[in-house]
Design a protein around this motif. Structure first.
Motif, PDB file in Angstrom:
ATOM      1  N   ARG A  32       0.823  -1.208   0.000  1.00 57.77           N
ATOM      2  CA  ARG A  32       0.000   0.000   0.000  1.00 57.77           C
ATOM      3  C   ARG A  32       0.855   1.254   0.000  1.00 57.77           C
ATOM      4  O   ARG A  32       1.864   1.334   0.710  1.00 57.77           O
ATOM      5  N   GLY A  99      -3.498   3.536   0.982  1.00 58.36           N
ATOM      6  CA  GLY A  99      -4.278   3.439  -0.242  1.00 58.36           C
ATOM      7  C   GLY A  99      -3.415   3.220  -1.456  1.00 58.36           C
ATOM      8  O   GLY A  99      -2.425   2.488  -1.400  1.00 58.36           O
ATOM      9  N   TYR A 105      -7.815  12.336  -1.532  1.00 58.80           N
ATOM     10  CA  TYR A 105      -8.286  11.545  -0.396  1.00 58.80           C
ATOM     11  C   TYR A 105      -9.074  10.316  -0.852  1.00 58.80           C
ATOM     12  O   TYR A 105      -9.113   9.307  -0.152  1.00 58.80           O
ATOM     13  N   GLY A 106      -9.694  10.390  -2.019  1.00 59.68           N
ATOM     14  CA  GLY A 106     -10.478   9.256  -2.509  1.00 59.68           C
ATOM     15  C   GLY A 106      -9.645   8.035  -2.845  1.00 59.68           C
ATOM     16  O   GLY A 106     -10.196   6.948  -3.037  1.00 59.68           O
ATOM     17  N   TYR A 108      -7.594   6.695  -0.828  1.00 63.04           N
ATOM     18  CA  TYR A 108      -7.215   6.057   0.433  1.00 63.04           C
ATOM     19  C   TYR A 108      -8.441   5.507   1.133  1.00 63.04           C
ATOM     20  O   TYR A 108      -9.450   6.204   1.281  1.00 63.04           O
ATOM     21  N   ASN A 109      -8.356   4.248   1.570  1.00 64.47           N
ATOM     22  CA  ASN A 109      -9.515   3.629   2.203  1.00 64.47           C
ATOM     23  C   ASN A 109      -9.294   3.247   3.649  1.00 64.47           C
ATOM     24  O   ASN A 109     -10.243   2.815   4.318  1.00 64.47           O
ATOM     25  N   TYR A 110      -8.085   3.387   4.156  1.00 64.55           N
ATOM     26  CA  TYR A 110      -7.828   3.140   5.573  1.00 64.55           C
ATOM     27  C   TYR A 110      -7.292   4.427   6.177  1.00 64.55           C
ATOM     28  O   TYR A 110      -6.360   5.029   5.626  1.00 64.55           O
ATOM     29  N   TRP A 111      -7.855   4.806   7.317  1.00 65.73           N
ATOM     30  CA  TRP A 111      -7.506   6.079   7.952  1.00 65.73           C
ATOM     31  C   TRP A 111      -7.260   5.916   9.436  1.00 65.73           C
ATOM     32  O   TRP A 111      -7.942   5.126  10.103  1.00 65.73           O
TER      33      TRP A 111
END
Length: 121
Positions: A32, A99, A105-106, A108-111
């Motif tokens: 990632r 991500g 920002y779209g 990336y799916n883990y925050w």
């Protein structure tokens, strides 16, 4: 369970430095891209810096180029943000994210939950 845990935030005077760290778990870290986003009160979330999965490629928003450096240690599942010459406009909550790369920002799916950085005299 995916976890991204930031640390290293705090209060610093203008011109000072901080090093943020993000510990990742629950996914294959080395596959990632990783990034740092920030959000100040009343402002939209902004991509600050990102680094590709292997570390060969980095992205920076223009306002931090030459002051911030993103790095990662795939053996330790860690990503870092070295911030130098901090200014009041850098004050924000800084979030780590995992991500596909870049500063959108779209992608990336883990925050992570974020760490507060405050720059003031």
């Amino acid at each position: 369970q995916v976890q991204l845990v930031e640390s290293g935030g705090g209060s610093v005077q203008p011109g000072g430095s901080l090093r943020l760290s993000c510990a990742a778990s629950g996914f294959t870290f080395g596959f990632r891209a990783m990034s740092w986003f920030r959000q100040a009160p009343g402002k939209e979330r902004e991509g600050v810096a990102a680094i590709s999965s292997g570390g060969a490629k980095t992205w920076y928003v223009d306002s931090v180029k030459g002051r911030f450096t993103i790095s990662r240690d795939n053996a330790k599942n860690m990503v870092y943000l070295q911030m130098n010459s901090l200014a009041p406009e850098d004050t924000a909550i800084y979030h780590c994210a995992a991500g596909s790369g870049g500063l959108y920002y779209g992608a990336y799916n883990y925050w992570g939950q974020g760490t507060q950085v405050t720059v003031s005299s």
